[in-house]
Design an enzyme around this catalytic site. Structure first.
Site, mmCIF file in Angstrom:
data_model
loop_
_atom_site.group_PDB
_atom_site.id
_atom_site.type_symbol
_atom_site.label_atom_id
_atom_site.label_comp_id
_atom_site.label_asym_id
_atom_site.label_seq_id
_atom_site.Cartn_x
_atom_site.Cartn_y
_atom_site.Cartn_z
ATOM 1 N N GLY A 158 11.410 16.069 10.814
ATOM 2 C CA GLY A 158 10.860 14.724 10.665
ATOM 3 C C GLY A 158 9.392 14.662 11.016
ATOM 4 O O GLY A 158 8.963 13.796 11.782
ATOM 5 N N ASP A 207 17.187 17.096 4.363
ATOM 6 C CA ASP A 207 17.794 16.030 5.140
ATOM 7 C C ASP A 207 18.267 16.626 6.466
ATOM 8 O O ASP A 207 19.191 17.449 6.489
ATOM 9 C CB ASP A 207 18.966 15.436 4.361
ATOM 10 C CG ASP A 207 19.639 14.276 5.074
ATOM 11 O OD1 ASP A 207 19.315 14.027 6.265
ATOM 12 O OD2 ASP A 207 20.497 13.622 4.452
ATOM 13 N N TYR A 253 21.332 3.427 19.220
ATOM 14 C CA TYR A 253 20.155 4.295 19.234
ATOM 15 C C TYR A 253 19.958 4.892 20.626
ATOM 16 O O TYR A 253 19.758 6.100 20.783
ATOM 17 C CB TYR A 253 18.923 3.494 18.827
ATOM 18 C CG TYR A 253 17.606 4.189 19.089
ATOM 19 C CD1 TYR A 253 17.161 5.222 18.267
ATOM 20 C CD2 TYR A 253 16.800 3.809 20.167
ATOM 21 C CE1 TYR A 253 15.949 5.859 18.509
ATOM 22 C CE2 TYR A 253 15.597 4.436 20.414
ATOM 23 C CZ TYR A 253 15.171 5.464 19.581
ATOM 24 O OH TYR A 253 13.975 6.091 19.833
ATOM 25 N N ALA A 263 22.172 5.269 22.955
ATOM 26 C CA ALA A 263 23.275 6.187 23.246
ATOM 27 C C ALA A 263 23.057 7.537 22.572
ATOM 28 O O ALA A 263 23.346 8.590 23.145
ATOM 29 C CB ALA A 263 24.594 5.575 22.785
ATOM 30 N N ILE A 297 5.082 4.442 22.912
ATOM 31 C CA ILE A 297 4.036 5.208 22.237
ATOM 32 C C ILE A 297 3.527 4.408 21.041
ATOM 33 O O ILE A 297 4.292 4.127 20.102
ATOM 34 C CB ILE A 297 4.555 6.577 21.760
ATOM 35 C CG1 ILE A 297 5.232 7.337 22.913
ATOM 36 C CG2 ILE A 297 3.420 7.384 21.160
ATOM 37 C CD1 ILE A 297 4.323 7.645 24.090
#
Length: 253
Positions: free
Chosen positions: A14, A63, A158, A160, A191
């Site tokens: 990513g 992916d 998210y 968790a 950030i």
């Protein structure tokens, strides 16, 4: 002291924007050959920026939530750069959208857990054999301050997923340490200069959070990439199973 990663091959999942892109640029500036992983759009701009700065980069579309695509990508990276991966940064992740638990459905749950946790597990699996064979490697998993406090509204799954990254980091560190592989995690706080907060955080909430940060400012992607560089280098050789907080003092353990 200048950190020298010359000859090392690094994969950051990513990594076509935001924190991931900055980590790539920082590793490349220290001599690493870097693999830009992306899913949508084009990585041409990221690759060009690194190469124009004197680095070596190549883009690989995959992916990160697909174990098969991760395996294939790792093989392509190794063939392109002529060696096995030395540094893995599991940066792929995201909240997708804010969903209160009462509105949660299985599709959203799976998307969030897959991109934040499943991607981490299977990227580690994809590079582990090569690292074990040469008795060295650096794995850096990206968690979040949300893992501590459950995150903001609609971010419980998210949070968790990011907390799962913590436990997995510690377990994998124990498993791989006999093979000379270090596994650590970084846990960014607030950030700025990323699409995450531009998408999910209202300006009033942003200002309120910054007001609570002891160092008096929001973080920047470079603050995160500096720590990732340390963990990717030999300076961290006696550090494994740790989660390093990068939040300006917003949360202290």
């Amino acid at each position: 002291m200048k950190i020298d990663l010359t000859g090392k091959i690094a994969l950051v999942t990513g990594s076509n924007a935001g924190i991931g892109r900055q980590i790539l640029q920082t590793l490349a500036a220290s001599g690493a050959k870097v693999a830009v992983n992306y899913l949508l759009g084009s990585a041409e701009e990221t690759v060009d920026a690194i190469c124009q700065a004197g680095g070596e980069a190549y883009a690989f579309q995959a992916d990160a939530t697909s174990p098969a695509q991760l395996d294939n990508m790792v093989k392509e990276i190794e063939e392109h750069f002529g060696g096995t991966i030395d540094i893995l940064v599991n940066n792929a992740g995201g909240m997708i959208k804010r969903v209160p638990n009462i509105e949660m459905n299985e599709e959203h749950y799976n998307k969030v857990m897959d991109v934040n946790f499943k991607s981490c597990v299977f990227a580690c699996k994809a590079v582990a054999a090569g690292m074990i064979a040469k008795k060295s490697g650096k794995i850096i998993n990206v968690s979040s301050l949300a893992a501590h406090d459950g995150g903001g509204p609609g971010a419980s799954v998210y949070a968790a997923g990011k907390a799962a990254v913590w436990s997995y980091t510690k377990g994998l560190a124990k498993e791989l340490s006999p093979h000379g592989i270090n596994v650590n995690a970084i846990s960014p706080g607030f950030i700025g200069q990323t699409a995450f907060h531009a998408t999910f955080t209202a300006d009033a909430a942003r200002q309120a959070t910054i007001a609570k940060i002891p160092l008096g400012r929001e973080g920047a992607p470079q603050d995160v990439s500096n720590v990732a560089l340390f963990l990717a280098s030999e300076l961290s050789d006696y550090l494994t199973g740790e989660i390093i907080e990068i939040n300006g003092g917003l949360f202290m353990r």
